[in-house]
Design a protein around this motif. Structure first.
Motif, short mmCIF file in Angstrom:
data_model
loop_
_atom_site.label_atom_id
_atom_site.label_comp_id
_atom_site.label_asym_id
_atom_site.label_seq_id
_atom_site.Cartn_x
_atom_site.Cartn_y
_atom_site.Cartn_z
N LEU A 77 -63.60 50.31 -2.90
CA LEU A 77 -63.03 50.30 -4.25
C LEU A 77 -61.64 50.91 -4.16
CD1 LEU A 77 -63.34 49.94 -7.37
CD2 LEU A 77 -64.12 52.33 -7.42
N SER A 78 -60.64 50.19 -4.69
CA SER A 78 -59.26 50.68 -4.66
C SER A 78 -58.69 50.73 -6.07
CB SER A 78 -58.40 49.77 -3.77
OG SER A 78 -58.33 48.45 -4.31
N ALA A 79 -57.68 51.60 -6.23
CA ALA A 79 -57.00 51.75 -7.52
C ALA A 79 -55.52 51.47 -7.32
CB ALA A 79 -57.20 53.16 -8.08
N ARG A 80 -54.90 50.80 -8.30
CA ARG A 80 -53.48 50.47 -8.22
C ARG A 80 -52.77 51.00 -9.45
NH1 ARG A 80 -53.73 45.21 -8.29
NH2 ARG A 80 -53.15 44.97 -10.49
N VAL A 81 -51.61 51.63 -9.24
CA VAL A 81 -50.76 52.13 -10.32
C VAL A 81 -49.35 51.61 -10.07
CG1 VAL A 81 -49.81 54.14 -11.49
CG2 VAL A 81 -52.15 54.22 -10.58
N GLN A 82 -48.76 50.91 -11.06
CA GLN A 82 -47.43 50.35 -10.91
C GLN A 82 -46.58 50.57 -12.17
OE1 GLN A 82 -48.80 46.30 -9.80
NE2 GLN A 82 -47.54 46.53 -7.97
N PHE A 83 -45.30 50.79 -11.96
CA PHE A 83 -44.31 50.84 -13.03
C PHE A 83 -43.66 49.47 -13.11
CE2 PHE A 83 -39.86 51.43 -14.34
CZ PHE A 83 -40.06 52.00 -15.58
#
Length: 231
Positions: free
Chosen positions: A104-110
Motif C-alpha cells: 500500500l502506497s500513499a502519494r502527495v502532490q502539489f
C-alpha cells in the motif's frame, strides 16, 4: 458581449474552479527492483477531460526505512496552442506498508494548472492525495487506486476582448471544488528497465452526488529506470 461568449466564459470558469484532472504518470512496481537510487523517466497518453499527454521524472530512494519516489510531472492537452494549457505536479509517493507481494502506497502532490482562451487566462493551485494498493510481482502488478484532487485557489487575468464587453475583475479566487477518483492500474515489464502500464477509472465531484461531464479517465504509459551512476 454576445450571449454565446458569456455562456462560454461562465462554463470555462466553472469547469476550471470546480473540477480537476486525474491524469497521473507516476506509476510504479514496488517489487520490480528494490535497489535504491534509481532515476525514472516516462511518458503517458490518455483521456482526461480531453486527450492529454504526460511526461514524468522521478527519483527512487529510501526515507524512514521505506521506499520513496519524488519527482515532477508535466501534462498538456492536445489543441491548436498546446502551451496555453498545461499542468505541473510535484511531490512524492511512499510505500506505507507491505507484506510479500502486497503493498500500500500513499502519494502527495502539489498541483499548478494553467488555462487560457480568448477571454481569460487562469492559473490555479491545488493538491492531489491518493492511496494505491495491490499485488506486485517482479515482472507484473495489478492494483486499485483512490484519491482526491482539490483546486484551492485560482488567479484570473482577463483579456482586452473580455474587458470591452464585460466588467471582469482580475484577481485571486478561492475554489470550493474537487474530484474524488478511483480505478485500477496494471503493468508488465519488458526486460529489467522498461515498464508498460494501463490505468482507468471514474471521477466524482466532492459532493458525491454529481460527476464531471466526462466522468471516466484512461491512460497508457511507459517508464524507463536508470541506476544512479550507471548507464
Amino acid at each position: 458581449m454576445q450571449t454565446t461568449s458569456c455562456i462560454r466564459y461562465i462554463t470555462v470558469i466553472s469547469i476550471f474552479l470546480l473540477t480537476t484532472h486525474a491524469m497521473h504518470a507516476q506509476v510504479n512496481n514496488w517489487s520490480a527492483d528494490n535497489k535504491e537510487k534509481q532515476h525514472i523517466v516516462g511518458t503517458a497518453f490518455g483521456a482526461d477531460f480531453g486527450v492529454v499527454s504526460s511526461f514524468v521524472y522521478g527519483y527512487k530512494t529510501r526515507m524512514l526505512k521505506r521506499p520513496v519516489i519524488t519527482g515532477i510531472e508535466f501534462s498538456f492537452p492536445y489543441g491548436e496552442k498546446k502551451m496555453d494549457d498545461w499542468k505541473v505536479k510535484t511531490g512524492g509517493q511512499i510505500r506505507v506498508i507491505g507484506t510479500g507481494p502486497w503493498a500500500l502506497s500513499a502519494r502527495v502532490q502539489f498541483v499548478t494548472r494553467r488555462y487560457q482562451n480568448d477571454l481569460v487566462r487562469m492559473i490555479g493551485f491545488g493538491s492531489d492525495l491518493a492511496l494505491t494498493g495491490g499485488y506486485y510481482k517482479r515482472r507484473w502488478f495489478a492494483a486499485a487506486e483512490a484519491g482526491f484532487d482539490k483546486a484551492i485557489v485560482t488567479q484570473l487575468g482577463h483579456t482586452e476582448k473580455m474587458r470591452e464587453n464585460y466588467a471582469a475583475r482580475d484577481g485571486w479566487y478561492m475554489a470550493t471544488g474537487g474530484n474524488f477518483y478511483y480505478g485500477v492500474q496494471a503493468g508488465f515489464h519488458a526486460g529489467r528497465r522498461w515498464l508498460f502500464y494501463l490505468r482507468g477509472g471514474k471521477m466524482m465531484e466532492q459532493d458525491l452526488k454529481h460527476s464531471p461531464t466526462l466522468p471516466l479517465y484512461v491512460q497508457i504509459g511507459i517508464n524507463r529506470t536508470f541506476h544512479a551512476g550507471r548507464r
